[in-house]
Scaffold this active site. Structure first.
Site: not given
Ligand code: AP5
Length: 227
Positions: A125, A158, A169
């Site tokens: 990402r 990120r 996560r």
């Protein structure tokens, strides 16, 4: 329209929430974005949440629910909540906030992807540092290397995108969020969306489910949204 987008990290909740907010002209409220902005600004909230963001663990329920009440529920009539609630306690907090205002949720959209898809998406990402738009190195590349198509801002990775943090996560998701998915299923609010298909296909399905459910309210005939 008051809806919740839930699902594992990397399912594409943020991507679809941004598209649907524009399509239906409603606020897109992402707790992840609120926390990241606060951390970047170095505010008191940001200093408190940074350790949780960096380690991939969840910000405590009491703080998260207070932020959502102050920033979203108290000031908006229509919204897509992206990434909140994500524990049973947060689900109950949201219900209490809405009850107090004589309101309810219209639908909860559950974006489902297998772990390996989530990991591949998150480790590739790219995010615009200026406007927050999302890209992916392979699946949704920007037109120009390292620059946002929309605002020319620089793209960055990120801080919670390393494979180690992504795995944490996913573990948090399984332990703390899956019981919430069941909670909404039991209430007849859940619509399940296969989010492993390309973005335009997920968007078409999401738009159909929102049109059929969120505008019909919780007493609709086909609350699961399945065909
Ligand atoms: P948050 O920012 O909410 O992260 P998340 O839920 O883990 O979700 P992501 O943003 O990583 O994934 P997404 O599903 O939105 O996918 P995206 O569209 O970005 O939370 C971050 C942290 O904040 C948490 O770890 C926690 O510390 C804290 N926090 C936030 N909310 C909290 C809460 N309620 N309680 C406690 N703590 C909280 O897409 C991912 C990638 O895939 C992108 O590159 C995108 O371009 C690509 N992509 C998207 N869709 C597709 C597709 N269909 N095909 C191919 N690629 C795709």
């Amino acid at each position: 329209m008051r809806v919740v987008f839930v699902g594992p990290p990397g399912a594409g909740k943020g991507t679809q929430a941004a598209r649907m907010a524009e399509r239906f002209s409603v606020r897109h409220a992402s707790t992840g974005d609120i926390f990241r902005r606060a951390a970047a600004q170095g505010s008191e909230l940001g200093r408190t949440v940074k350790q949780y963001l960096d380690s991939g663990t969840l910000v405590p329920d009491e703080l998260t629910s207070r932020v959502v009440e102050e920033m979203v529920v108290a000031c908006e009539q229509s919204y897509i909540l992206d990434g909140y609630p994500r524990t049973l306690q947060q689900g109950q907090d949201l219900e209490a906030m809405l009850d107090e205002r004589g309101q309810s949720l219209d639908a909860v959209l559950y974006f489902d992807v297998p772990d390996d898809v989530a990991v591949e998406r998150l480790t590739g990402r790219l995010v615009c540092s200026r406007c927050g738009a999302n890209y992916h190195r392979t699946f949704m590349p920007p037109r120009r290397d390292g620059l946002c198509d929309g605002c020319d801002g620089p793209l960055s990775v990120r801080s919670d995108s390393s494979e180690e943090v992504v795995r944490e996560r996913l573990a948090q998701y399984r332990e703390k969020t899956l019981p919430l998915v069941q909670f909404y299923e039991d209430k007849g609010l859940l619509a399940r969306i296969d989010a492993s298909t390309p973005p335009d296909e997920v968007a078409r399905r999401t738009e159909t489910v929102l049109s059929e459910t969120a505008f019909a309210g919780p007493d609709r005939e086909n609350p699961s949204g399945r065909d």
